[in-house]
Design an enzyme around this catalytic site. Structure first.
Site, PDB file in Angstrom:
ATOM      1  N   GLU A   1       0.838  -1.199   0.000  1.00  0.00           N
ATOM      2  CA  GLU A   1       0.000   0.000   0.000  1.00  0.00           C
ATOM      3  C   GLU A   1       0.876   1.254   0.000  1.00  0.00           C
ATOM      4  OE1 GLU A   1      -3.168   2.334   2.953  1.00  0.00           O
ATOM      5  OE2 GLU A   1      -2.492   0.302   3.454  1.00  0.00           O
TER       6      GLU A   1
ATOM      7  N   ASP B   1      -1.440  -1.253   5.569  1.00  0.00           N
ATOM      8  CA  ASP B   1      -1.391  -0.685   6.911  1.00  0.00           C
ATOM      9  C   ASP B   1      -2.450  -1.317   7.813  1.00  0.00           C
ATOM     10  OD1 ASP B   1       0.601   0.985   6.067  1.00  0.00           O
ATOM     11  OD2 ASP B   1      -0.706   2.712   5.722  1.00  0.00           O
TER      12      ASP B   1
ATOM     13  N   ASP C   1      -4.858  -0.279   9.523  1.00  0.00           N
ATOM     14  CA  ASP C   1      -5.919   0.696   9.808  1.00  0.00           C
ATOM     15  C   ASP C   1      -7.103   0.393   8.895  1.00  0.00           C
ATOM     16  OD1 ASP C   1      -5.130   1.572   7.303  1.00  0.00           O
ATOM     17  OD2 ASP C   1      -4.168   3.406   8.020  1.00  0.00           O
TER      18      ASP C   1
ATOM     19  N   ASP D   1      -8.249   1.903   6.166  1.00  0.00           N
ATOM     20  CA  ASP D   1      -7.938   1.913   4.738  1.00  0.00           C
ATOM     21  C   ASP D   1      -7.178   0.658   4.332  1.00  0.00           C
ATOM     22  OD1 ASP D   1      -9.198   4.267   4.183  1.00  0.00           O
ATOM     23  OD2 ASP D   1      -7.415   5.522   4.384  1.00  0.00           O
TER      24      ASP D   1
END
Length: 650
Positions: free
Chosen positions: A436, A509, A511, A513
């Site tokens: 990412e 990541d 998180d 997203d």
């Protein structure tokens, strides 16, 4: 047809129990979570075989508070009489002899999923203890246990504590009760997953019309019951919840030909992908096989014949292709046969060549009869109109063969500045990290081993392929780049032989997203590169959330539980760094924690239940917001890994 009498003489013995403890993986695949549940499935499958052959209509499974599990059915009961060759009861033979069971002969069972006959004995061999009760007018019982033999220093497993005894207790019940406790010295974990078990039992209830299955979990005090009087028709409806069906009810047929029972249900929706799930004697066959091939060819012939008969196709028109008819199709195919030839102990693909023409002929006969039923005229017209739309998209992208070439041509596009390829030429050694963002991609490129590790940074979120047509998918730059990097094509043209990387690792990541990107990529792989997932090539990289350090001492933590352990190891005066994203790590940290095969943690993506995975993707990635909210509220547990993936250190 199976006979209603069932005695010890029906049990055929191929060989004695041998070396199960020494090499459990040979019999149950692994000693991880999957293997743990395998020994439960072996007992459950025995009960299901009783139901499938018409001798039972209720099965109860209990996950006990002490870590054991029990399965009870109301079938005929394991034979309690003395085996003519072994000189002990049928119960003792079943639980102490490998390859012993009533499924090798042709009389005791008409159709069986447990064809290898290793189930009960292997479960016994890999348990601390196992007890069995048989209800045949009176209650019979027997108990087995494993222990360390002091003389030999070896574990003696599945040893009878006593021969089968008649307790003298009269009963009106019939059937078999088995309770066992998995041996913690064998398995990496002995904690059964309620979610995994409930999924499989629900599936079995769908596949066995009218069978009542009760699952109780004493650990949490929860209980659930499954019973579907519509059988696989209800199964198709369940899978299509959240989608718009083109017709109601699903089409259904069942017939027997040459000793093979063929049953199928199908329904088209407004989606663009094919969802076909097949079963042989209640065993899922995610890799398909001869039955799926026969069904697909039969479906294509009948629908093309209908299209010509009803003038949807003129004489000058070419036939529709099979993929046109299967766009948006959800189908369940079930066959029951004797002498099944599964490809491998994992039973994931049906190999019997004689099944293909049988299923094809049954599909043609039954579906053709349905197509001539004027009450179903609108149903079949909707199917043809869906195929016409699919064909237009196919032709707009230069027909089916040109789609294949287009898919391959994607591979030839210029990847300079996108993919940092590896120099190794052995795909089985090569890894592709889909990373990412450019920042993390830059660190990964510096950290990698160039010989075997390739890096593909994503510059934005890929397309959510759910509810998208193929031509729309091929227009997405990120998707095109992934197809190009893997080099194995797409959809029906996907070929594992051309795969350039045998580990495809999603690195995003920790998180929201990052989780969304993982979900999008997994949806894409599941829909258009299913073999990539089925064959265990997809992984999720697990970067740490924390670094606990002081001076030259540091520890990484991957969740809050590990954080506390890391703090204890580092000691007083520690500091904590919380990683918000991969881009915050320097190349050395990224290598140590996430890319080094010796120290990293990867989550291998597996599909234990393809039908349930289909349902989950539809709910989570489709456009029904309320269904998604309801699912998340009911099932989400963000402190627990998803049961479709398992942790491996590779």
């Amino acid at each position: 047809m199976a006979k209603s009498t069932y005695s010890a003489g029906d049990i055929k013995i191929l060989e004695g129990l041998d070396a199960v403890r020494m090499r459990p993986g040979m019999y149950i695949g692994s000693t991880g979570v999957r293997g743990l549940h395998h020994i439960l499935w072996e007992i459950v499958d025995n009960a299901i075989d009783e139901a499938a052959n018409g001798f039972a209509d209720r099965i109860e499974v209990v996950l006990c508070a002490d870590g054991s599990a029990s399965v009870e059915d109301n079938g005929r009961g394991i034979p309690t009489d003395i085996h003519p060759k072994q000189g002990v009861s049928g119960v003792e033979v079943v639980f102490t002899q490998l390859h012993a069971g009533g499924k090798f002969g042709q009389d005791a069972y008409g159709y069986s999923g447990g064809l290898h006959g290793v189930g009960a004995s292997v479960t016994n061999a890999l348990s601390e203890w196992l007890e069995v009760k048989v209800f045949r007018k009176t209650v019979y019982e027997m108990r087995f246990h494993s222990y360390l033999d002091e003389k030999s220093g070896k574990v003696k497993s599945g040893v009878p504590e006593y021969h089968l005894k008649d307790t003298g207790v009269k009963t009106n019940k019939k059937g078999t009760f088995v309770r066992f406790k998995p041996d913690k010295t064998v398995f990496e974990t002995t904690e059964f997953s309620l979610e995994t078990i409930s999924r499989r039992l629900k599936e079995l209830a769908f596949l066995n019309k009218g069978l009542h299955i009760v699952l109780s979990d004493e650990r949490s005090g929860t209980s659930v019951e499954y019973k579907y009087d519509g059988g696989i028709v209800d199964f198709v409806k369940y899978l299509n919840e959240g989608k718009t069906a083109l017709y109601e009810p699903p089409l259904y047929a069942k017939a027997e030909k040459d000793g093979v029972i063929v049953e199928f249900a199908l329904q088209h929706t407004d989606t663009y992908t094919e969802s076909v799930f097949s079963f042989v004697n209640n065993i899922p066959t995610p890799e398909g096989g001869m039955h799926e091939t026969g069904f697909r060819s039969g479906l294509t012939k009948v629908l093309n014949d209908y299209a010509r008969r009803e003038n949807f196709l003129k004489d000058k028109d070419a036939n529709f292709m099979g993929e046109d008819f299967r766009e948006g199709l959800t189908a369940i195919i079930c066959v029951k046969l004797k002498n099944v030839q599964f490809e491998g102990q994992t039973k994931t693909k049906l190999g019997n060549p004689e099944v293909k023409p049988i299923v094809e002929n049954v599909t043609i006969d039954e579906l053709d009869a349905l197509s001539r039923n004027r009450k179903l005229e609108e149903t079949f017209e909707n199917v043809i109109k869906k195929a016409q739309a699919a064909a237009r998209v196919r032709i707009a992208t230069r027909k089916a063969k040109e789609i294949a070439r287009a898919n391959k041509s994607i591979e030839a596009q210029n990847l300079v500045g996108k993919l940092a390829a590896c120099s190794g030429r052995k795909p089985e050694l090569n890894e592709l990290f889909i990373v990412e963002g450019d920042s993390a991609g830059g660190s990964a490129k510096q950290a990698r081993v160039r010989q075997t590790q390739a890096i593909l940074p994503l510059r934005g979120k890929p397309l959510n392929v759910e509810k998208k047509k193929l031509d729309q998918i091929l227009q997405n730059e990120e998707i095109r780049t992934i197809i190009s990097a893997l080099g194995a094509g797409l959809g029906a043209n996907f070929d594992l032989e051309d795969l350039r990387y045998h580990k495809v690792i999603i690195l995003s990541d920790a998180d929201q997203d990052g989780a969304h990107i993982r979900a999008i990529l997994l949806t894409f792989f599941f829909r258009y590169m299913r073999e990539l997932v089925n064959n265990g090539h997809v992984y999720i990289g697990m970067p740490p959330l924390y670094k606990v350090y002081k001076k030259d001492v540091f520890e990484y933590a991957y969740d809050d539980n590990e954080l506390q352990k890391a703090i204890e190891k580092v000691g007083k005066g520690y500091q904590i760094q919380r990683y918000k994203g991969l881009g915050e790590m320097d190349p050395e940290q990224l290598w140590d924690t996430t890319m080094n095969p010796a120290t990293r943690s990867l989550m291998q993506v597996t599909v234990e239940d393809a039908a349930e995975a289909e349902k989950m993707i539809t709910v989570l990635m489709g456009d029904q917001i309320e269904d998604r909210k309801r699912y998340i509220q009911q099932h989400a547990n963000f402190n627990k890994e998803d049961s479709f993936i398992k942790e491996v250190r590779k």
